[in-house]
Design an enzyme around this catalytic site. Sequence first.
Site, PDB file in Angstrom:
ATOM      1  N   ASN A   9      -1.326 -17.255  34.115  1.00 14.50           N
ATOM      2  CA  ASN A   9      -0.919 -17.244  35.518  1.00 14.50           C
ATOM      3  C   ASN A   9       0.429 -17.967  35.608  1.00 14.50           C
ATOM      4  O   ASN A   9       0.472 -19.193  35.609  1.00 14.50           O
ATOM      5  CB  ASN A   9      -1.994 -17.950  36.366  1.00 14.50           C
ATOM      6  N   TRP A  10       1.487 -17.173  35.648  1.00 14.99           N
ATOM      7  CA  TRP A  10       2.821 -17.769  35.620  1.00 14.99           C
ATOM      8  C   TRP A  10       3.205 -18.423  36.950  1.00 14.99           C
ATOM      9  O   TRP A  10       4.201 -19.134  37.023  1.00 14.99           O
ATOM     10  CB  TRP A  10       3.872 -16.708  35.274  1.00 14.99           C
ATOM     11  N   LYS A  11       2.467 -18.106  38.012  1.00 16.94           N
ATOM     12  CA  LYS A  11       2.795 -18.629  39.357  1.00 16.94           C
ATOM     13  C   LYS A  11       4.255 -18.309  39.701  1.00 16.94           C
ATOM     14  O   LYS A  11       4.755 -17.276  39.275  1.00 16.94           O
ATOM     15  CB  LYS A  11       2.482 -20.128  39.424  1.00 16.94           C
ATOM     16  N   HIS A  97      -6.670 -17.515  44.625  1.00  9.42           N
ATOM     17  CA  HIS A  97      -6.278 -18.717  43.888  1.00  9.42           C
ATOM     18  C   HIS A  97      -6.258 -19.900  44.866  1.00  9.42           C
ATOM     19  O   HIS A  97      -5.893 -19.744  46.033  1.00  9.42           O
ATOM     20  CB  HIS A  97      -4.898 -18.526  43.249  1.00  9.42           C
ATOM     21  N   GLU A  99      -4.270 -22.208  45.293  1.00 13.17           N
ATOM     22  CA  GLU A  99      -2.963 -22.439  45.949  1.00 13.17           C
ATOM     23  C   GLU A  99      -2.773 -21.488  47.120  1.00 13.17           C
ATOM     24  O   GLU A  99      -2.176 -21.851  48.136  1.00 13.17           O
ATOM     25  CB  GLU A  99      -1.839 -22.289  44.904  1.00 13.17           C
ATOM     26  N   GLU A 169     -12.072 -22.473  38.860  1.00 15.05           N
ATOM     27  CA  GLU A 169     -10.951 -23.398  38.733  1.00 15.05           C
ATOM     28  C   GLU A 169     -11.175 -24.602  39.639  1.00 15.05           C
ATOM     29  O   GLU A 169     -10.862 -24.550  40.835  1.00 15.05           O
ATOM     30  CB  GLU A 169      -9.651 -22.699  39.136  1.00 15.05           C
ATOM     31  N   GLY A 175      -3.209 -28.088  37.253  1.00 17.14           N
ATOM     32  CA  GLY A 175      -1.867 -28.653  37.172  1.00 17.14           C
ATOM     33  C   GLY A 175      -1.855 -30.172  37.140  1.00 17.14           C
ATOM     34  O   GLY A 175      -0.814 -30.796  37.297  1.00 17.14           O
ATOM     35  N   SER A 215      -5.786 -26.891  33.739  1.00 11.01           N
ATOM     36  CA  SER A 215      -5.196 -27.647  32.622  1.00 11.01           C
ATOM     37  C   SER A 215      -5.733 -27.228  31.256  1.00 11.01           C
ATOM     38  O   SER A 215      -5.895 -28.069  30.369  1.00 11.01           O
ATOM     39  CB  SER A 215      -5.358 -29.152  32.849  1.00 11.01           C
ATOM     40  N   GLY A 236      -2.381 -21.777  33.660  1.00  8.59           N
ATOM     41  CA  GLY A 236      -1.124 -21.918  34.390  1.00  8.59           C
ATOM     42  C   GLY A 236      -0.048 -22.512  33.494  1.00  8.59           C
ATOM     43  O   GLY A 236       0.572 -21.814  32.689  1.00  8.59           O
ATOM     44  N   GLY A 237       0.156 -23.821  33.606  1.00  7.13           N
ATOM     45  CA  GLY A 237       1.241 -24.510  32.895  1.00  7.13           C
ATOM     46  C   GLY A 237       1.391 -24.115  31.428  1.00  7.13           C
ATOM     47  O   GLY A 237       2.495 -23.795  30.971  1.00  7.13           O
TER      48      GLY A 237
END
Length: 253
Positions: A9-11, A97, A99, A169, A175, A215, A236-237
Amino acid sequence: MRKQIAAANWKMNCTYQQAEKLLDEVLQSEVNLSYGSEVIFAVPFPYLIMANSEVADEPNYSVAAQNCHQKKSGAYTGEVSAEMLRSIAISYCIVGHSERREYFQETNQALAEKINVCLEHDISPIFCCGEPLTVREAAKQNTYVETQMIESLFHLSETQLKKIIIAYEPIWAIGTGKTASTQQAQEMHAFIRSILAKQYSAEIADEIPILYGGSMKASNAPELLASPDVDGGLVGGASLIAKEFIEIMKALK
Ligand code: PGA
């Protein structure tokens, strides 16, 4: 065995050039994926076509959108519909998601509509659920996640549900560098599967991939992914660093 999935998930990260480079690095690693494994890149809208053509010759690689609008079409300036995604051959879309829930006020009801519109266009939703820290501290995470599932998923027929991927999640782990312990992840995944079994059937519950997100990185992926009910990761990250993501791909069962 259920499909095992590493989803990046590159966001809202990467320029076009960085996105091309990152994809190339991951694809050139030529990881020998385990049987039945799949890698999905959830990239920003402007890169969907490029990413889809990069993976076109790679049978186990796919591209996902990170969101879509719940309406079919119309006067919703700045939004992207499931029909548009389908018209460029996108087969997955992240829905709900945390976010999006937090910054764009997406409710369980709106997410149910997004799920419907995706399925109508033959797009498999990657449905995200998970509790905030206050809920975890009050030990109410199971009820919280169950409500998210009841209100966004449980109107689906068995055939429809089979197209869903679930991503658990915990918001406190996204994150933050704070990962759920393997035991916390396994417990919640098993719980999610048990409520799917109760609502649908044990056979169907057994087929649905449940990914862990929060994470996940190269160092903790092998342990998390070894849990019986953890069928992959929504990353993500660490998905922005080719080397990290490649290690996660290698850790799939
Ligand atoms: P993270 O993000 O891996 O950076 O915690 C996961 C996600 O939000 O999907």
